[in-house]
Design a protein around this motif. Sequence first.
Motif, PDB file in Angstrom:
ATOM      1  N   PRO A  34      19.744 -37.078  83.243  1.00  0.00           N
ATOM      2  CA  PRO A  34      18.463 -37.249  82.555  1.00  0.00           C
ATOM      3  C   PRO A  34      18.503 -36.627  81.157  1.00  0.00           C
ATOM      4  O   PRO A  34      18.995 -35.512  80.974  1.00  0.00           O
ATOM      5  N   GLN A  68       9.255 -32.081  82.878  1.00  0.00           N
ATOM      6  CA  GLN A  68       9.677 -33.332  83.519  1.00  0.00           C
ATOM      7  C   GLN A  68      11.197 -33.455  83.539  1.00  0.00           C
ATOM      8  O   GLN A  68      11.774 -33.934  84.520  1.00  0.00           O
ATOM      9  N   ALA A 127      12.942 -40.189  88.719  1.00  0.00           N
ATOM     10  CA  ALA A 127      13.163 -39.104  89.671  1.00  0.00           C
ATOM     11  C   ALA A 127      11.889 -38.370  90.042  1.00  0.00           C
ATOM     12  O   ALA A 127      11.789 -37.796  91.122  1.00  0.00           O
ATOM     13  N   LEU A 128      10.897 -38.371  89.168  1.00  0.00           N
ATOM     14  CA  LEU A 128       9.706 -37.578  89.442  1.00  0.00           C
ATOM     15  C   LEU A 128       8.983 -38.046  90.696  1.00  0.00           C
ATOM     16  O   LEU A 128       8.397 -37.257  91.425  1.00  0.00           O
ATOM     17  N   THR A 132      16.199 -32.781  90.732  1.00  0.00           N
ATOM     18  CA  THR A 132      15.996 -33.721  91.823  1.00  0.00           C
ATOM     19  C   THR A 132      17.189 -34.655  91.957  1.00  0.00           C
ATOM     20  O   THR A 132      17.707 -34.900  93.049  1.00  0.00           O
ATOM     21  N   ARG A 133      17.641 -35.199  90.825  1.00  0.00           N
ATOM     22  CA  ARG A 133      18.781 -36.091  90.866  1.00  0.00           C
ATOM     23  C   ARG A 133      20.026 -35.359  91.344  1.00  0.00           C
ATOM     24  O   ARG A 133      20.799 -35.889  92.152  1.00  0.00           O
ATOM     25  N   ALA A 178      10.207 -36.302  93.842  1.00  0.00           N
ATOM     26  CA  ALA A 178      10.473 -34.869  93.739  1.00  0.00           C
ATOM     27  C   ALA A 178       9.334 -33.997  94.237  1.00  0.00           C
ATOM     28  O   ALA A 178       9.358 -32.800  94.049  1.00  0.00           O
ATOM     29  N   SER A 225      12.342 -43.712  80.340  1.00  0.00           N
ATOM     30  CA  SER A 225      12.116 -43.095  81.636  1.00  0.00           C
ATOM     31  C   SER A 225      13.274 -42.191  81.987  1.00  0.00           C
ATOM     32  O   SER A 225      14.391 -42.392  81.515  1.00  0.00           O
ATOM     33  N   ILE A 226      13.002 -41.169  82.798  1.00  0.00           N
ATOM     34  CA  ILE A 226      14.090 -40.311  83.281  1.00  0.00           C
ATOM     35  C   ILE A 226      14.427 -40.736  84.705  1.00  0.00           C
ATOM     36  O   ILE A 226      14.290 -40.003  85.675  1.00  0.00           O
ATOM     37  N   THR A 253      12.630 -31.095  86.231  1.00  0.00           N
ATOM     38  CA  THR A 253      12.330 -31.653  87.549  1.00  0.00           C
ATOM     39  C   THR A 253      13.236 -32.835  87.860  1.00  0.00           C
ATOM     40  O   THR A 253      13.836 -32.921  88.936  1.00  0.00           O
ATOM     41  N   ALA A 254      13.357 -33.761  86.914  1.00  0.00           N
ATOM     42  CA  ALA A 254      14.195 -34.936  87.122  1.00  0.00           C
ATOM     43  C   ALA A 254      15.647 -34.549  87.317  1.00  0.00           C
ATOM     44  O   ALA A 254      16.342 -35.098  88.180  1.00  0.00           O
TER      45      ALA A 254
END
Length: 350
Positions: free
Chosen positions: A285, A338, A14-15, A345-346, A18, A10-11, A341-342
């Motif tokens: 990530p 992904q 975070a998704l 967002t992080r 987001a 998993s990253i 995005t992660a």
Amino acid sequence: MSTKGRVIGSIGGALGVAAAGTAVGILRQHRAISRVAGADVPFGSLRSPATTVVAEDGVPLHVEVDEVDPGTTPPVTVVFVHGYCLNLDCWHFQRAAYRGLVRSVYYDQRSHGRSGRSDREHATIDQLGRDLAQVIAEVVPDGPVVLVGHSMGGMTVVTLAEQLPELIGTKVIGVALISTTAGGFDPSRVLLPMLPARLTGRLTHRAMATLHRGHGAIDSARRVGRAVANVATRQFAFGGDVPRSYVSFVDDMLSQTPFEVVADFFPSFRDLDKFDFVEVLDEVPVSIICGNADKLTSIGHSRKLHVRIPGSRLLECDGAGHMVPLERHDQVNAELDQLITAATTRAAGR
């Protein structure tokens, strides 16, 4: 998720938080065009105005930047780092998909593509890490960076993390390692698709001096034996059937790399041992991507990276070979969606 691949890990979750982020808005547009992006564009034709970054030893590095729309502030820059005996054009499908949506940097590694030739002393993975740091400093002086490295490019990213760990989690907010390793690699595997069949057994295990002495004759034999080379490229670069244009595209990049350059970098692969330095990447990530039919950097290398980077995400593309960014560009682009995005967002939440 395609039935031709599986994701492990998993990253950071975070998704899920987001949905309103800038990155998601960009990537939603990207998904709408991702199935066709680059399909009708000739390989090697995606260009941007060139800039030159001069490495610490004076070697000029050819760099191209795909900017986003004027007047917008890009939330992140994605830097793509290509592999051994390739050039920046190998990112064709990624470049087509992200062009105009995400600020992206592409460059030719030293002695490759349009960049200047390195001397033998500086034809090393460690030097490539310093080159990457120079490119980031000059082309991305402001804002965060996501690094995407394929094969030798992934080794370059790992080396940067070893040399400048303070960048991870500050300047570098995400990493993709594609068809790569941090050590334990047999470099003779890389030579096989680039040598005429009659030369492989005789040369792959000889000393470096032998490779250099024979580079002129080898280049001549490669030019004469292009039909055989195409067969070898298909066998070693791809895991399954791909369009003939893919094979010719990769073979062109391989054949344009003088064998002297191949020989220059050979010892650096043999001596690579950086698994002890990859754990710093767990600060951000990380997506690890590999075809499970990769004959050059086998899936075991990616699985080992995944274990050494506990928070990473591993995408195994079933039946795909070493050139997975071409062969499975849809899966690779979806995973990069992904990751970006992660990462953004992080970073925004810190």
